[in-house]
Design a protein around this motif. Structure first.
Motif, short mmCIF file in Angstrom:
data_model
loop_
_atom_site.label_atom_id
_atom_site.label_comp_id
_atom_site.label_asym_id
_atom_site.label_seq_id
_atom_site.Cartn_x
_atom_site.Cartn_y
_atom_site.Cartn_z
N PRO A 86 -31.24 12.28 -27.67
CA PRO A 86 -30.39 11.48 -28.55
C PRO A 86 -30.51 11.96 -30.00
O PRO A 86 -31.58 12.39 -30.43
CB PRO A 86 -30.94 10.07 -28.38
CG PRO A 86 -32.36 10.26 -27.96
CD PRO A 86 -32.38 11.51 -27.13
N THR A 87 -29.41 11.90 -30.73
CA THR A 87 -29.40 12.33 -32.13
C THR A 87 -28.75 11.28 -33.00
O THR A 87 -27.92 10.49 -32.55
CB THR A 87 -28.63 13.66 -32.29
OG1 THR A 87 -27.27 13.45 -31.90
CG2 THR A 87 -29.24 14.76 -31.46
N ALA A 88 -29.15 11.28 -34.26
CA ALA A 88 -28.56 10.38 -35.27
C ALA A 88 -28.45 11.14 -36.58
O ALA A 88 -29.38 11.87 -36.96
CB ALA A 88 -29.40 9.13 -35.44
N SER A 89 -27.33 10.99 -37.26
CA SER A 89 -27.12 11.63 -38.56
C SER A 89 -27.52 10.68 -39.67
O SER A 89 -27.09 9.52 -39.67
CB SER A 89 -25.65 12.04 -38.73
OG SER A 89 -25.28 12.95 -37.72
N LEU A 90 -28.33 11.14 -40.59
CA LEU A 90 -28.73 10.32 -41.72
C LEU A 90 -29.14 11.22 -42.88
O LEU A 90 -29.20 12.45 -42.74
CB LEU A 90 -29.86 9.36 -41.37
CG LEU A 90 -31.26 9.94 -41.07
CD1 LEU A 90 -32.31 8.87 -41.27
CD2 LEU A 90 -31.34 10.44 -39.64
N THR A 91 -29.40 10.59 -44.00
CA THR A 91 -29.83 11.31 -45.21
C THR A 91 -31.27 10.95 -45.51
O THR A 91 -31.64 9.77 -45.48
CB THR A 91 -28.93 10.94 -46.40
OG1 THR A 91 -27.59 11.31 -46.11
CG2 THR A 91 -29.38 11.67 -47.66
N LEU A 92 -32.08 11.98 -45.77
CA LEU A 92 -33.48 11.78 -46.13
C LEU A 92 -33.68 12.19 -47.59
O LEU A 92 -33.04 13.14 -48.07
CB LEU A 92 -34.40 12.60 -45.24
CG LEU A 92 -34.44 12.22 -43.75
CD1 LEU A 92 -35.43 13.11 -43.01
CD2 LEU A 92 -34.78 10.76 -43.55
N ALA A 93 -34.56 11.48 -48.26
CA ALA A 93 -34.84 11.76 -49.67
C ALA A 93 -36.34 11.92 -49.87
O ALA A 93 -37.15 11.28 -49.19
CB ALA A 93 -34.30 10.65 -50.56
#
Length: 760
Positions: A86-93
């Motif tokens: 499973p994959t999920a798109s997100l932004t990391l900082a």
């Protein structure tokens, strides 16, 4: 043997400068060839090592979470499968910045596409919020094991437990998302899944993709990446640097060989009596040949050994990519063989050209043949006689006549001098093309400077208003990029919708026209080559389960995605999918605006809702090429200097027979000197004109051919400015005249007895 050594020693004392230049030129040539070998190894072997150790997947498929990707394991030719995960798109900082990532839920360390831990450790259920970052992503975020990452807009935090190398395509800011491995529990709301296929025969990659699409359905395929794409991206600019060094190194080697051949041939013509005396006292033809051959082999061997030793000892200490390449290359299996073969090959080539010229010395008869009293080509041409009648200074007329009357020798001297000058023109063209990417990126397929992604809390109108509020943002073009299956369903390409009908995106076109109507598009060279189409054709592709038919009306210069991009307006894509929402905004800035400053200002104004990246300029990775080009120009200048010294020496020796006649007709020593200087300058001028006439089209062809092979496309070549070419030509001609002045002046003031002995 003693006589041979004494002759060689005497010749060395007479031509010390020429010998030094030959040693330095050989050292530069061998060093450039060794660096080219190192860059080729650096470009291919590290990725190949990771792929082999990781048991990498030949095909990686992204599908919706609902697709039954597990049944791909039963396809013919599939050896093993990784996932589906499973994959999920997100932004990391982090403190180093922000990055768009793909969070991949991995219950255990996979056997296919196995991440190679570079630091830290693998995932552990005892740390449920732990993640492992791909190494390039970790460098971009300036993170290390133990650091904490945040998800902007939420209170969620992730702990970096490890950093790993992967054979999959790497993170590129604003272009490709980074890869982050996490436990499945950390991917609570997956928006897709990924599966990797390792094939029995890697050559069947296209067929395997086609079978997978047939099995799952075109609507279930999001993006397809293959091992060939990953390898090409990993090689990147290193392979180009290696090609440039190798090409110029081989060209310089040929130029050096020709220069040595010309020098020996000229020296033989000037020492015919001495060679005859050597044969008269017992020297065999083989011994005479060996005198010249061994002497120049020693020069070449000194330069080659010096280059090999310096490259091996100091190469890894060179800052930047060249030093990294040498460091990696020194640990590869073929390093020792290449370190031996390259210098030996260069020495043998120079030895072969030396032997061809020295063979003439072995054929000199032991009894000197009297020189003809007048050369068949010595008679003045009608043009020369008319010039003298028009009161043109006799030194200029006679000098030009001397330079171009003996056609075989004159053409040979001009040709040998043309080659290094031609390569310098090509090198300057490469320099100017790279400089054009930095100076005028909008003319090289980079009309925008910033790429911005807004989160779901901002709609299109709010995002554009926020971006255009900045005083240095000239325009904000909404866009979207999706993966589309090509006809035949063997690969995916990037389908982009940028700008609108009312505010079209300023594509850089190399062929055709801009896309203005419905269903019109422009495409990169990589896509045209992949689909075997050209401007004017219609193409059909599949986006999800929807067909998209577009008319290619132009070819754009596309530095991204190896040119495998087709671009149209956002309105055209919305006609096929009315619910399509912009996912990215490309910003064109005012002239003189600093992209970094504007990006920082937008990030603050966005309050965590904007992910801002500067658009990557492909020329940034070619910065080491500037130093390489400069070094090659120095090497080529040394080779040209050797040829000039040879031409000057030959002109002075051949002028000894004319010295009495020139004095008899009333020419002063200064005028006689001007004859030789004019002859040398005329040879240099002819070489400059020929090098410019041949070098400019050759440079455009080579650079455009590289552009086509990389997918960017032809139309990026930029030759040197007329002022730079004029400066190069002026420097070559004036330099040749200055070098000829001193030996010509000495010859013009020789005593009468010396002149008579030279003529005899």
């Amino acid at each position: 043997m003693r006589a041979t050594l004494r002759w060689a020693h005497s010749d060395l004392r007479t031509h010390r400068g020429e010998a030094l230049f030959l040693v330095l030129a050989t050292a530069g040539i061998v060093a450039s060839l060794l660096l080219a070998t190192a860059l080729f190894g650096y470009a291919t072997n590290p990725w190949q090592r990771v792929f082999t150790q990781a048991h990498g997947a030949h095909v990686t498929l992204h599908t919706p979470a609902s697709a039954d990707a597990g049944k791909l394991a039963g396809l013919d030719g599939v050896q093993s499968v990784a996932g589906p995960y499973p994959t999920a798109s997100l932004t990391l900082a982090s403190q180093g910045g922000r990055a768009s990532v793909e969070l991949r839920g991995t219950p255990a360390r996979p056997e296919v596409g196995r991440p190679l831990i570079a630091s830290g450790r693998w995932l552990d259920p005892a740390t449920p919020d732990g993640v492992v970052l791909e190494s390039r992503l970790a460098r971009a975020l300036l993170t290390a094991p133990g650091d904490t990452l945040t998800v902007p807009g939420t209170a969620r935090r992730l702990t970096v437990v490890g950093i790993a190398d992967s054979a999959e395509p790497r993170y590129r800011p604003g272009e490709r998302t980074g890869l982050v491995w996490a436990l499945p529990s950390a991917v609570a709301a997956p928006d897709g899944q990924v599966v990797g296929l390792r094939l029995t025969d890697p050559g069947d990659t296209g067929y395997a993709v086609q079978r997978a699409v047939t099995e799952l359905g075109a609507g279930a395929i999001g993006e397809v990446t293959t091992w060939q794409q990953a390898r090409a991206e990993a090689q990147g600019d290193n392979r180009l640097l290696g090609q440039v060094l190798g090409l110029f190194g081989l060209g310089a080697l040929v130029a050096a060989g020709l220069a040595v051949h010309g020098a020996i041939a000229t020296r033989i013509r000037g020492h015919l009596r001495d060679i005859s005396v050597l044969k008269a006292i017992g020297f065999t033809p083989g011994q005479v040949v060996r005198v010249f051959l061994i002497q120049h082999l020693v020069y070449a061997l000194l330069g080659a050994v010096a280059a090999a030793v310096l490259t091996e000892a100091l190469g890894s200490g060179v800052p930047g990519r060249l030093g990294d390449a040498v460091d990696v290359w020194q640990g590869l299996p073929g390093h020792t063989v290449a370190l031996f073969v390259v210098p030996v090959g260069a020495v043998l080539f120079i030895g072969a050209t030396t032997g061809l010229a020295a063979w003439r010395a072995g054929r000199v008869p032991p009894v000197p043949v009297p020189r003809p009293a007048a050369s068949p080509a010595g008679r003045l041409t009608g043009v020369a006689r008319r010039a003298l009648g028009a009161r043109v200074p006799p030194a200029l007329v006679l000098g030009w006549h001397k330079a171009f009357t003996r056609r075989p020798r004159s053409l040979g001297a001009v040709g040998r001098l043309t080659l290094p000058l031609l390569l310098i023109v090509v090198a300057l063209s490469a320099w100017n093309t790279i400089d054009r990417f930095h100076r005028s990126p909008e003319r090289m397929g980079l009309p925008t400077a910033l790429s911005v992604r807004a989160d779901a809390s901002l709609n299109d109108r709010e995002a554009r208003a926020l971006l255009e509020r900045d005083p240095q943002v000239a325009a904000a073009y909404p866009g979207v990029e999706v993966a589309a299956l090509v006809p035949g369903q063997t690969a995916t390409i990037a389908l982009r919708g940028l700008g609108t009908q009312r505010e079209p995106y300023p594509f850089t076109l190399a062929e055709g026209r801009a896309a203005r109507g419905t269903d019109e598009a422009v495409a990169g060279q990589g896509l045209l080559d992949l689909l075997h189409v050209r401007v004017g054709d219609w193409v059909r592709m599949t986006v999800g389960d929807r067909p998209q038919i577009l008319h290619i009306v132009g070819r754009s210069i596309e530095p991204e995605n190896a040119g495998r991009v087709i671009s149209t307006s956002l309105d055209t894509l919305r006609a096929n999918d009315p619910g399509l929402r912009p996912s990215v905004y490309q910003l064109r800035l005012d002239s003189g605006a600093d992209p970094g400053t504007v990006a920082d200002r937008l990030a603050v104004a966005g309050r965590g809702h904007l992910d801002v990246h500067t658009v990557t300029n492909p020329a940034d990775g070619l910065s080491p090429l500037r130093a390489v080009v400069l070094g090659l120009i120095v090497i080529l200048a040394l080779i040209g200097l050797i040829e000039l010294l040879t031409a000057i020496g030959g002109t002075v020796r051949e002028g000894e027979r004319d010295l009495l006649a020139l004095k008899a007709i009333g020419l002063s020593p200064r005028q006689i000197t001007a004859v030789t200087v004019t002859a040398t300058a005329g040879t240099a001028l002819a070489a400059v004109l020929l090098a410019t006439a041949l070098g400019l089209p050759l440079a455009h062809w080579l650079i455009d051919a590289q552009g086509r092979s990389s997918g960017i496309g032809a139309g990026i070549a930029q030759g040197p400015s007329p002022a730079l070419l004029l400066l190069l030509g002026t420097a070559a001609v004036l330099g040749a005249a200055a070098l000829a002045a001193l030996p010509a002046a000495r010859a013009a003031r020789r005593r009468l007895a010396d002149t008579l002995s030279a003529v005899a």
